[in-house]
Scaffold this motif. Structure first.
Motif, mmCIF file in Angstrom:
data_model
loop_
_atom_site.group_PDB
_atom_site.id
_atom_site.type_symbol
_atom_site.label_atom_id
_atom_site.label_comp_id
_atom_site.label_asym_id
_atom_site.label_seq_id
_atom_site.Cartn_x
_atom_site.Cartn_y
_atom_site.Cartn_z
ATOM 1 N N GLN A 210 0.784 -1.234 0.000
ATOM 2 C CA GLN A 210 0.000 0.000 0.000
ATOM 3 C C GLN A 210 0.822 1.293 0.000
ATOM 4 N N THR B 278 -5.029 5.335 6.090
ATOM 5 C CA THR B 278 -6.396 5.148 5.601
ATOM 6 C C THR B 278 -6.513 3.859 4.798
ATOM 7 N N SER C 177 -6.173 0.872 7.254
ATOM 8 C CA SER C 177 -7.105 0.797 8.385
ATOM 9 C C SER C 177 -8.172 -0.287 8.276
ATOM 10 N N PRO C 178 -8.733 -0.608 7.104
ATOM 11 C CA PRO C 178 -9.738 -1.682 7.092
ATOM 12 C C PRO C 178 -9.187 -3.031 7.566
ATOM 13 N N GLN C 179 -7.913 -3.265 7.330
ATOM 14 C CA GLN C 179 -7.312 -4.533 7.735
ATOM 15 C C GLN C 179 -6.990 -4.562 9.226
ATOM 16 N N TRP C 180 -6.648 -3.408 9.807
ATOM 17 C CA TRP C 180 -6.132 -3.403 11.172
ATOM 18 C C TRP C 180 -7.070 -2.792 12.193
ATOM 19 N N GLY D 25 -11.007 -2.362 13.527
ATOM 20 C CA GLY D 25 -12.404 -2.775 13.446
ATOM 21 C C GLY D 25 -13.360 -1.626 13.713
ATOM 22 N N ASP D 26 -12.871 -0.578 14.348
ATOM 23 C CA ASP D 26 -13.693 0.569 14.720
ATOM 24 C C ASP D 26 -13.902 1.469 13.497
ATOM 25 N N VAL D 27 -15.115 1.457 12.944
ATOM 26 C CA VAL D 27 -15.419 2.230 11.735
ATOM 27 C C VAL D 27 -15.277 3.729 11.996
ATOM 28 N N ARG E 194 -11.689 4.640 11.701
ATOM 29 C CA ARG E 194 -11.263 4.640 10.292
ATOM 30 C C ARG E 194 -11.748 5.904 9.590
ATOM 31 N N ASP E 195 -12.998 6.302 9.864
ATOM 32 C CA ASP E 195 -13.531 7.530 9.260
ATOM 33 C C ASP E 195 -12.747 8.760 9.718
ATOM 34 N N ALA F 9 -9.514 8.928 7.820
ATOM 35 C CA ALA F 9 -9.775 9.393 6.451
ATOM 36 C C ALA F 9 -10.000 10.904 6.417
#
Length: 197
Positions: A39, A142, A145-148, A150-152, A155-156, A159
């Protein structure tokens, strides 16, 4: 020889944002190293593509492409030039005419020689301004983050921070060119600003 991630301030900062320990190098066997190795180039390219950065701006005189089996002539844009290996995005052509980027070629209706200004891939982090390095690290976080995470909501937030950081980097880089128009014409009013006044 694999690059040590410890030498990459961008990767280190991305893992700090994710609240994870960074791997020791792109070549170690950890999932973090594999994800960073995959990435990091994407995050860097995304940020370089986004703007005409002063530190990544280069001029080039393009050589004409030698007709061969991998070049099919375009009757509308008959002149084909080879783009530099470091090419990311075309920013300016020094002659007027129609053009189109096709893979590693620039097709035009203009005969050569052809000079362009472009954004180049730059990988030496010491040549990048601090604000840009921060923007790339947040873009990398960013992407990871989806891989590591779980807290959406977290992640937002990362971003959003990436977008804010990119705007700050753009604002700081804007200081590396004169405020005058390069073509000598009067500055044009921003129509959106004018409409609000």
């Amino acid at each position: 020889m694999t690059q040590p991630i410890a030498a990459s301030t961008i990767v280190q900062q991305a893992f700090r944002v994710l609240e994870l320990a960074a791997p020791s190098s792109f070549g170690d066997e950890s999932p973090q190293a594999a994800a960073a190795s995959e990435q990091y180039p994407e995050a860097l390219r995304m940020c370089l593509e986004q703007a005409d950065w002063s530190f990544a701006s280069e001029l080039a005189e393009l050589p004409a492409a030698v007709p061969g089996t991998d070049i099919v002539a375009d009757p509308d844009l008959p002149n084909t030039f080879v783009l530099p290996a470091t090419f990311v995005a075309l920013r300016q052509m020094y002659v007027d005419g129609a053009w189109r980027v096709d893979r590693r070629f620039l097709r035009t209706d203009i005969a050569g020689p052809l000079k362009i200004r472009f954004t180049a891939m730059i990988t030496d982090e010491t040549q990048m301004p601090a604000w840009f390095r921060l923007a790339v690290s947040l873009r990398l976080a960013t992407l990871l983050s989806p891989q590591w995470l779980g807290d959406v909501a977290k992640r937002d937030r990362i971003a959003q921070d990436a977008e804010i950081s990119m705007r700050q980097a753009l604002r700081h880089d804007a200081r590396y060119a004169s405020p005058k128009r390069w073509d000598g014409l009067d500055r044009q009013e921003d129509w959106a600003l004018g409409a609000r006044l």
